[in-house]
Design a protein around this motif. Structure first.
Motif, PDB file in Angstrom:
ATOM      1  N   MET A  61       0.847  -1.183   0.000  1.00  0.00           N
ATOM      2  CA  MET A  61       0.000   0.000   0.000  1.00  0.00           C
ATOM      3  C   MET A  61       0.885   1.237   0.000  1.00  0.00           C
ATOM      4  SD  MET A  61      -3.017   1.109   2.654  1.00  0.00           S
ATOM      5  CE  MET A  61      -1.895   1.123   4.059  1.00  0.00           C
ATOM      6  N   ALA A  62       0.640   2.147  -0.927  1.00  0.00           N
ATOM      7  CA  ALA A  62       1.435   3.375  -1.019  1.00  0.00           C
ATOM      8  C   ALA A  62       1.015   4.359   0.055  1.00  0.00           C
ATOM      9  CB  ALA A  62       1.268   3.993  -2.400  1.00  0.00           C
ATOM     10  N   CYS A  63       1.965   5.130   0.507  1.00  0.00           N
ATOM     11  CA  CYS A  63       1.694   6.092   1.573  1.00  0.00           C
ATOM     12  C   CYS A  63       2.607   7.301   1.398  1.00  0.00           C
ATOM     13  CB  CYS A  63       1.932   5.444   2.936  1.00  0.00           C
ATOM     14  SG  CYS A  63       1.527   6.508   4.338  1.00  0.00           S
ATOM     15  N   VAL A  64       2.116   8.475   1.757  1.00  0.00           N
ATOM     16  CA  VAL A  64       2.913   9.691   1.719  1.00  0.00           C
ATOM     17  C   VAL A  64       2.581  10.504   2.968  1.00  0.00           C
ATOM     18  CG1 VAL A  64       1.177  10.950   0.371  1.00  0.00           C
ATOM     19  CG2 VAL A  64       3.550  11.719   0.348  1.00  0.00           C
ATOM     20  N   ARG A  65       3.572  11.186   3.482  1.00  0.00           N
ATOM     21  CA  ARG A  65       3.386  11.987   4.687  1.00  0.00           C
ATOM     22  C   ARG A  65       3.208  13.447   4.284  1.00  0.00           C
ATOM     23  NH1 ARG A  65       4.201  10.542   9.908  1.00  0.00           N
ATOM     24  NH2 ARG A  65       4.643  12.195  11.397  1.00  0.00           N
ATOM     25  N   LEU A  66       2.148  14.111   4.817  1.00  0.00           N
ATOM     26  CA  LEU A  66       1.827  15.479   4.455  1.00  0.00           C
ATOM     27  C   LEU A  66       2.041  16.402   5.653  1.00  0.00           C
ATOM     28  CD1 LEU A  66      -1.539  14.874   2.548  1.00  0.00           C
ATOM     29  CD2 LEU A  66       0.752  15.074   1.573  1.00  0.00           C
ATOM     30  N   GLY A  67       2.403  17.641   5.364  1.00  0.00           N
ATOM     31  CA  GLY A  67       2.566  18.623   6.428  1.00  0.00           C
ATOM     32  C   GLY A  67       2.918  19.978   5.842  1.00  0.00           C
ATOM     33  N   THR A  68       3.223  20.928   6.736  1.00  0.00           N
ATOM     34  CA  THR A  68       3.677  22.233   6.266  1.00  0.00           C
ATOM     35  C   THR A  68       5.196  22.278   6.320  1.00  0.00           C
ATOM     36  OG1 THR A  68       3.757  23.393   8.400  1.00  0.00           O
ATOM     37  CG2 THR A  68       1.611  23.245   7.311  1.00  0.00           C
ATOM     38  N   ASP A  69       5.766  23.218   5.553  1.00  0.00           N
ATOM     39  CA  ASP A  69       7.222  23.267   5.479  1.00  0.00           C
ATOM     40  C   ASP A  69       7.870  23.601   6.823  1.00  0.00           C
ATOM     41  OD1 ASP A  69       6.306  25.881   5.527  1.00  0.00           O
ATOM     42  OD2 ASP A  69       7.216  26.466   3.616  1.00  0.00           O
ATOM     43  N   GLU A  70       7.141  24.296   7.715  1.00  0.00           N
ATOM     44  CA  GLU A  70       7.695  24.605   9.030  1.00  0.00           C
ATOM     45  C   GLU A  70       7.918  23.349   9.858  1.00  0.00           C
ATOM     46  OE1 GLU A  70       8.789  27.217  10.933  1.00  0.00           O
ATOM     47  OE2 GLU A  70       8.925  28.286   9.039  1.00  0.00           O
ATOM     48  N   PHE A  71       7.147  22.302   9.594  1.00  0.00           N
ATOM     49  CA  PHE A  71       7.258  21.058  10.353  1.00  0.00           C
ATOM     50  C   PHE A  71       8.111  20.012   9.633  1.00  0.00           C
ATOM     51  CE2 PHE A  71       3.926  23.051  12.650  1.00  0.00           C
ATOM     52  CZ  PHE A  71       3.927  22.490  13.919  1.00  0.00           C
ATOM     53  N   LEU A  72       8.730  20.397   8.527  1.00  0.00           N
ATOM     54  CA  LEU A  72       9.562  19.450   7.786  1.00  0.00           C
ATOM     55  C   LEU A  72      10.692  18.860   8.628  1.00  0.00           C
ATOM     56  CD1 LEU A  72      10.114  18.060   5.108  1.00  0.00           C
ATOM     57  CD2 LEU A  72      11.470  20.040   4.410  1.00  0.00           C
ATOM     58  N   PRO A  73      11.348  19.638   9.536  1.00  0.00           N
ATOM     59  CA  PRO A  73      12.408  19.032  10.351  1.00  0.00           C
ATOM     60  C   PRO A  73      11.931  17.904  11.261  1.00  0.00           C
ATOM     61  CG  PRO A  73      12.576  21.425  10.385  1.00  0.00           C
ATOM     62  CD  PRO A  73      11.261  21.102   9.741  1.00  0.00           C
ATOM     63  N   LEU A  74      10.629  17.856  11.542  1.00  0.00           N
ATOM     64  CA  LEU A  74      10.086  16.786  12.380  1.00  0.00           C
ATOM     65  C   LEU A  74       9.939  15.482  11.620  1.00  0.00           C
ATOM     66  CD1 LEU A  74       8.755  15.858  15.061  1.00  0.00           C
ATOM     67  CD2 LEU A  74       6.613  16.870  14.245  1.00  0.00           C
ATOM     68  N   ALA A  75       9.763  15.580  10.311  1.00  0.00           N
ATOM     69  CA  ALA A  75       9.464  14.389   9.508  1.00  0.00           C
ATOM     70  C   ALA A  75      10.535  13.303   9.576  1.00  0.00           C
ATOM     71  CB  ALA A  75       9.204  14.799   8.053  1.00  0.00           C
ATOM     72  N   PRO A  76      11.848  13.618   9.419  1.00  0.00           N
ATOM     73  CA  PRO A  76      12.845  12.540   9.449  1.00  0.00           C
ATOM     74  C   PRO A  76      12.829  11.735  10.744  1.00  0.00           C
ATOM     75  CG  PRO A  76      13.805  14.561   8.587  1.00  0.00           C
ATOM     76  CD  PRO A  76      12.458  14.930   9.121  1.00  0.00           C
ATOM     77  N   ALA A  77      12.654  12.433  11.875  1.00  0.00           N
ATOM     78  CA  ALA A  77      12.617  11.719  13.151  1.00  0.00           C
ATOM     79  C   ALA A  77      11.423  10.782  13.219  1.00  0.00           C
ATOM     80  CB  ALA A  77      12.570  12.718  14.310  1.00  0.00           C
ATOM     81  N   GLN A  78      10.271  11.243  12.731  1.00  0.00           N
ATOM     82  CA  GLN A  78       9.055  10.446  12.802  1.00  0.00           C
ATOM     83  C   GLN A  78       9.131   9.210  11.913  1.00  0.00           C
ATOM     84  OE1 GLN A  78       5.650  12.224  14.559  1.00  0.00           O
ATOM     85  NE2 GLN A  78       7.579  11.724  15.535  1.00  0.00           N
ATOM     86  N   VAL A  79       9.525   9.390  10.637  1.00  0.00           N
ATOM     87  CA  VAL A  79       9.510   8.255   9.717  1.00  0.00           C
ATOM     88  C   VAL A  79      10.633   7.268  10.018  1.00  0.00           C
ATOM     89  CG1 VAL A  79       8.338   9.571   7.930  1.00  0.00           C
ATOM     90  CG2 VAL A  79      10.830   9.517   7.954  1.00  0.00           C
ATOM     91  N   THR A  80      11.791   7.782  10.419  1.00  0.00           N
ATOM     92  CA  THR A  80      12.905   6.880  10.723  1.00  0.00           C
ATOM     93  C   THR A  80      12.626   6.070  11.978  1.00  0.00           C
ATOM     94  OG1 THR A  80      14.462   8.420   9.702  1.00  0.00           O
ATOM     95  CG2 THR A  80      15.381   6.744  11.163  1.00  0.00           C
TER      96      THR A  80
END
Length: 422
Positions: free
Chosen positions: A1-20
């Motif tokens: 199943m394909a998945c993509v994570r959405l958010g605003t650019d201000e929260f982009l630094p949070l994304a690597p910690a969450q997905v990793t």
């Protein structure tokens, strides 16, 4: 199943910690320009439309390769296998370069210092106290001890710190949100019982201020652990718009000797001989000045006037607003024959905000979060600062003077109390 994570650019630094942390380092992330809250619906729709192609591309492309292994940044310091500088001034620079410090001078957590810290608790150094979000870092006893050393804590402080770590990891505390929200909240540690007196945790004059080593190092050790193990680094995963000074250290004891009522821990079912910590996701303290009231009714009017504000998360999201009564105000209330519950009920009735003081856009935004429904009430209706009078927390702390303190909380969080193990 394909998945993509959405958010605003201000929260982009949070994304690597969450997905990793969740073993999906290659999960694609698509952002829109911040903000998406508090803007007109057409503007929000335009932002959504602008990323449709990017989302479709991410869903139909092969995910980028990534390393799913998760390592606790800062954890290597606990076993002394990081080549840190010997010179103290250079060590401070080295610490900040790696995002492991809080801006204040720290003590290097050498093997010997960490071993000395671990000489107290009976728990094994490899035992996991909690798994801390957002990075899902394993807070072992050893990792917590290393951060306690950096904070300047003593061996006897460690049991309090460990109990606080366990408390913030309780699901009802909602640590994920507290760690990453734009809201200016931080875990406030409230200590009750014999250990507060034994360790000299300040409960009296200047209780929220400087001057007590125990208050400072316990609160700071919790914060460093949440940053270095939990992975909430300011400006990166920690997205606080302003923050507040309690994000360095936020720890008090209840002034049980000056209280006319049962303590917070006894109120929650513990005995007077138990030592406990309570954590609540709190804003900074706001002074309540009342030098004139000589009755409980007068104190309630002043406290309610301070707590009943339109911008409080507690108004919109519920939770447990905290009132810290100064001993003199508490005595005035008790001398009127009121119990703590009497005070809570009267405050809940009095600390209400007319809906006319709320922006119409806010009333539209929050009805789903309000069980009574803002939109179903007339403009002259009053909104309470908590869902129920029992949700209001009241403790007694501080020294001489006709002052008390209002501490709003994050709202989408519940306080947690834990017994402190010897």
């Amino acid at each position: 199943m394909a998945c993509v994570r959405l958010g605003t650019d201000e929260f982009l630094p949070l994304a690597p910690a969450q997905v990793t942390a969740r073993g999906l380092p290659g999960l694609p992330v698509v952002t829109v320009p911040h903000p998406i809250g508090g803007i007109p619906a057409p503007a929000a729709a335009a932002k959504a439309e602008s990323i449709v192609e990017s989302v479709l591309r991410a869903l139909t492309s092969r995910p980028a390769a990534g390393n799913a292994a998760v390592t606790a940044h800062g954890a290597g310091m606990t076993v002394g296998d990081v080549d840190a500088p010997d010179a103290l001034d250079r060590f401070q620079d080295w610490l900040m370069e790696r995002g492991w410090g809080d801006g204040l001078p720290a003590i290097p957590p050498t093997r010997d210092r960490v071993a000395a810290m671990l000489a107290g608790p009976r728990r094994k150094r490899e035992d996991v106290v909690a798994v801390l979000v957002p990075r899902l870092g394993r807070a072992t006893v050893e990792a917590v001890a290393a951060n306690a050393v950096m904070a300047g804590a003593l061996r006897e402080h460690l049991p309090v710190i460990l109990a606080a770590i366990e408390a913030v990891a309780d699901p009802s505390f909602n640590l994920q949100a507290v760690q990453t929200t734009t809201h200016p909240c931080s875990p406030l540690v409230i200590v009750n019982g014999p250990i507060a007196r034994r360790l000299g945790i300040n409960a009296a004059g200047n209780v929220f201020g400087q001057g007590s080593r125990a208050n400072a190092v316990i609160g700071r050790a919790l914060r460093l652990t949440l940053q270095n193990v939990g992975g909430a680094r300011p400006g990166k995963e920690d997205r606080a718009t302003h923050g507040h000074p309690g994000k360095y250290a936020y720890c008090v004891a209840e002034n049980e000797a000056a209280s006319p009522w049962e303590s917070l821990s006894v109120e929650r079912g513990f005995s007077t001989g138990d030592s406990t910590v309570t954590v609540c996701g709190s804003e900074g303290p706001h002074n309540i000045n009342d030098h004139g009231s000589t009755t409980a009714e007068g104190i309630v009017i002043t406290v309610a006037g301070t707590a009943g504000i339109a911008g409080s998360n507690n108004l919109y999201l519920g939770g447990e607003p905290l009132i810290v009564l100064g001993p003199e105000h508490a005595a005035t209330v008790a001398h009127s024959g009121w119990s703590k519950d009497d005070f809570k009920r009267a405050l809940w009735d009095g600390a209400r905000v007319p809906l006319a003081r709320l922006a119409p856009e806010n009333i539209d935004r929050f009805p789903a979060l309000d069980p009574e429904g803002f939109k179903t009430r007339p403009a002259g209706a009053l909104a309470p600062i908590a869902r129920d009078w029992r949700d209001i927390m009241v403790i007694v702390a501080g020294g001489a003077g006709k002052h008390s303190v209002f501490v709003p909380t994050f709202g989408a969080t519940r306080s947690v109390t834990r017994r402190i193990a010897d």
